[in-house]
Design an enzyme around this catalytic site. Structure first.
Site, short mmCIF file in Angstrom:
data_model
loop_
_atom_site.label_atom_id
_atom_site.label_comp_id
_atom_site.label_asym_id
_atom_site.label_seq_id
_atom_site.Cartn_x
_atom_site.Cartn_y
_atom_site.Cartn_z
N GLU A 1 15.64 -19.84 1.70
CA GLU A 1 16.53 -19.53 2.83
C GLU A 1 17.12 -20.81 3.40
OE1 GLU A 1 17.49 -18.94 7.17
OE2 GLU A 1 15.97 -20.21 6.29
N ASP B 1 12.49 -13.19 11.66
CA ASP B 1 12.59 -14.64 11.55
C ASP B 1 12.26 -15.29 12.89
OD1 ASP B 1 13.04 -17.10 10.35
OD2 ASP B 1 15.16 -16.73 9.91
#
Ligand SMILES: *[C@@H]1O[C@H](CO)[C@@H](O)[C@H](O)[C@H]1NC(C)=O
Ligand SMILES: *[C@@H]1O[C@H](CO)[C@@H](O)[C@H](O)[C@H]1NC(C)=O
Ligand SMILES: [Zn+2]
Length: 388
Positions: free
Chosen positions: A197, A244
């Site tokens: 990511e 997240d």
């Protein structure tokens, strides 16, 4: 077989979503997530094992991968399919070298679907829960606690939290009805532990989201043969929930997307109800999910994250990320010392209940047992937040 198209009111998003009862929220296993999964205070926990530098292609990365797989193999008892989706890419930091990016995919579908075909045939619409397990390349030694070691450990514990309930429900449905008649899509659960990511040099289209970009592209080009309800794995995603930057105290998560606000409301209602019932440990002035009543939808930028490659391909997204970001974000302070275990446990309770409601597990959740590795371990070891 392709079924004729029957015109029905299309309610894919709200279909058979069953609210959990007070007693399930209070006294099922949902109320006591296991510290052996999610507490940084337990040096043997899954979270502690993830809390190391895990830059793609390094030994730390491989070690975290094996702990995640081992957890799935040893702590989940249902028929979970565990698969890798691997790709490689150059990065601006590593020259001509191909860096490996390896997404871990866990899914569980109803047993009669799995029995019909070992392969995914497009019968099952899935609630997808995602987080990324890689860590930043620089600063050296960065362990990314909220980013996103905690969300990964939480998702594994969420699966463990619904595992037995799914088994019980599907056993009963399978016995009574021989499973589903094939007219409606089945419902399944999937967890994506995404890789790459982070940007290696600076955030941009080509330097970030390596794993999710590759996966979304692969799935876009995958079509089911004789798909019953869905054309391919992207269409089979009923909702993509991305977690997240969770694990620090006092998170405030807005509702980012009008289209999926109904799902945000469901999760926020779970938080409110759990607070009312005294199931949650934290006592924040502002709830974690504080925008349940949101009415005004201004044009607002969204946060660039692993959902983007899926959102661009039409997938519905629920993004659970605080605004503002935790103050430790992308600094060496994003470590175990800056986590709040009560907040981690409360998030785990909320997300587990959300999955249990989505999967209609009311009546099937196991009791909260105060023994062994489960049950009230959390309460007995850490009675009050203030005592930590
Ligand atoms: C994908 O990566 C994982 C993790 O490194 C590895 O165990 C697996 O064998 C790889 N799969 C393939 C098909 O290369
Ligand atoms: C569930 O708990 C809430 C909060 O304590 C309470 O207001 C509500 O009446 C309860 N519902 C039932 C059906 O007992
Ligand atoms: Zn990050």
């Amino acid at each position: 077989m392709k079924l004729p198209i029957i015109v029905l009111p299309l309610l894919p998003s709200t279909w058979a979503y069953t609210t959990l009862s007070n007693s399930t929220l209070v006294s099922s296993s949902i109320s006591s997530p296991r510290d052996s999964s999610i507490s940084h205070l337990d040096p043997a926990s899954l979270l502690s094992r993830i809390l190391i530098p895990r830059v793609p292609g390094t030994p730390g990365h491989a070690s975290v991968q094996s702990h995640l797989v081992e957890f799935a193999r040893t702590k989940l008892h249902g028929d979970w399919v565990v698969e890798w989706h691997n790709s490689t890419s150059k990065t601006p930091a590593t020259g001509d070298k191909e860096v490996p990016f390896q997404n871990l995919v866990l899914r569980r579908d109803p047993p009669w679907v799995s029995a019909r075909a070992k392969e995914d045939r497009g019968d099952t619409g899935r609630l997808v829960l995602a987080a990324h397990y890689d860590s930043l390349y620089k600063p050296e030694g960065f362990v990314g606690a909220v980013d996103s070691a905690v969300p990964c450990a939480m998702l594994m514990e969420v699966l463990r939290g619904v595992d037995e309930g799914l088994t019980r429900m599907w056993e009963k449905e399978g016995t009574e009805n021989g499973g589903n008649d094939g007219l409606d899509p089945e419902k399944g659960v999937m967890v994506l532990l995404l890789d790459g990511e982070e940007a290696w040099v600076s955030w941009g289209e080509d330097d970030s989201l390596y794993g999710s970009r590759a996966l979304a592209e692969t799935w876009e080009n995958t079509k089911y043969e004789n798909g019953n309800h869905f054309d391919g794995p992207l269409q089979a995603i009923s909702l993509f929930v991305l977690l997240d930057l969770l694990g620090a105290a006092g998170p405030t998560v807005p509702s980012y997307f009008e289209k999926t606000h109904w799902a945000y409301e469901n999760m926020a209602r779970i938080e409110q109800r759990m607070r009312g019932l005294g199931v949650l440990e934290t006592k924040p002035k502002t709830p974690f999910l504080y925008e349940a009543e949101k009415q005004e939808w201004f044009q607002r930028g969204y946060i660039q994250d692993d959902h983007v490659p899926f959102m661009r391909r039409g997938v519905d997204i629920l993004h659970i990320i605080p605004t503002p970001f935790p103050g430790v974000w992308h600094t060496m302070d994003d470590d175990a010392a800056h986590l709040d275990v009560s907040t981690i446990r409360d998030w785990t309770r909320i997300v587990t209940a959300f999955v249990a409601e989505w999967m209609d597990l009311e009546g099937y959740m196991p009791e909260n047992e105060a023994k062994g590795d489960g049950g009230n371990e959390a309460e007995s070891r850490y009675p009050e937040k203030d005592e930590l």
